[in-house]
Structure formats: structure tokens, C-alpha cells
Design an enzyme around this catalytic site. Structure first.
Site, short mmCIF file in Angstrom:
data_model
loop_
_atom_site.label_atom_id
_atom_site.label_comp_id
_atom_site.label_asym_id
_atom_site.label_seq_id
_atom_site.Cartn_x
_atom_site.Cartn_y
_atom_site.Cartn_z
N ALA A 160 0.83 -1.21 0.00
CA ALA A 160 0.00 0.00 0.00
C ALA A 160 0.86 1.25 0.00
O ALA A 160 0.56 2.24 -0.67
CB ALA A 160 -0.93 0.00 1.22
N TYR A 161 1.97 1.23 0.73
CA TYR A 161 2.90 2.37 0.75
C TYR A 161 3.48 2.60 -0.64
O TYR A 161 3.51 3.73 -1.13
CB TYR A 161 4.02 2.11 1.76
CG TYR A 161 5.13 3.12 1.68
CD1 TYR A 161 4.97 4.39 2.21
CD2 TYR A 161 6.33 2.80 1.07
CE1 TYR A 161 5.98 5.32 2.14
CE2 TYR A 161 7.35 3.72 0.98
CZ TYR A 161 7.18 4.98 1.52
OH TYR A 161 8.20 5.90 1.43
#
Length: 69
Positions: free
Chosen positions: A4-5
Site C-alpha cells: 500500500a505504501y
């Protein structure tokens, strides 16, 4: 969490590219700041061993992980 980062960081860069294409014809510049790997708890596993540290830094201009200070 790392996926997600990475996706959010890539989205920020693409947003800057799109805005630059859109507003460049009006002589407006768009910049995106994307620091590399910084020695924090989040990035701890990237430097656990010499092998992972080398893999994490070999494409960095300074060949090292940044310090958070």
C-alpha cells in the site's frame, strides 16, 4: 502494508507527471519530492543483512540509507 505504501508513492509521482503535462503548456512547473530509503523502523528490514542492505542501496546515488536527522 509495504504494498500500500509503494502504491501510494507511485500514485503521487504519477499525479505530478499528469499535472506537469496538463499545466506545462501554461509554463507552470510541477515538482514531486520522493525521498529514498530512510533508516526508520518502517525500513528496518531493508538493512537487516549485508545482502539486503546492498540490494537496498546499490541504485542510490550515495550508496547508503538516509538518516532521519
Amino acid at each position: 502494508m509495504l504494498g500500500a505504501y509503494a502504491i501510494s508513492k507511485a500514485a503521487d509521482m504519477q499525479l505530478a507527471r499528469n499535472l506537469a503535462c496538463e499545466y506545462g503548456k501554461h509554463n507552470i512547473r510541477v515538482n514531486c519530492i520522493a525521498p529514498g530509503l530512510i533508516k526508520t523502523d518502517f525500513a528496518r528490514r531493508c538493512g537487516k543483512t549485508r545482502k539486503t542492505l546492498k540490494a537496498s542501496t546499490e541504485r542510490s546515488p550515495l550508496l547508503r540509507i538516509g538518516e532521519p536527522r
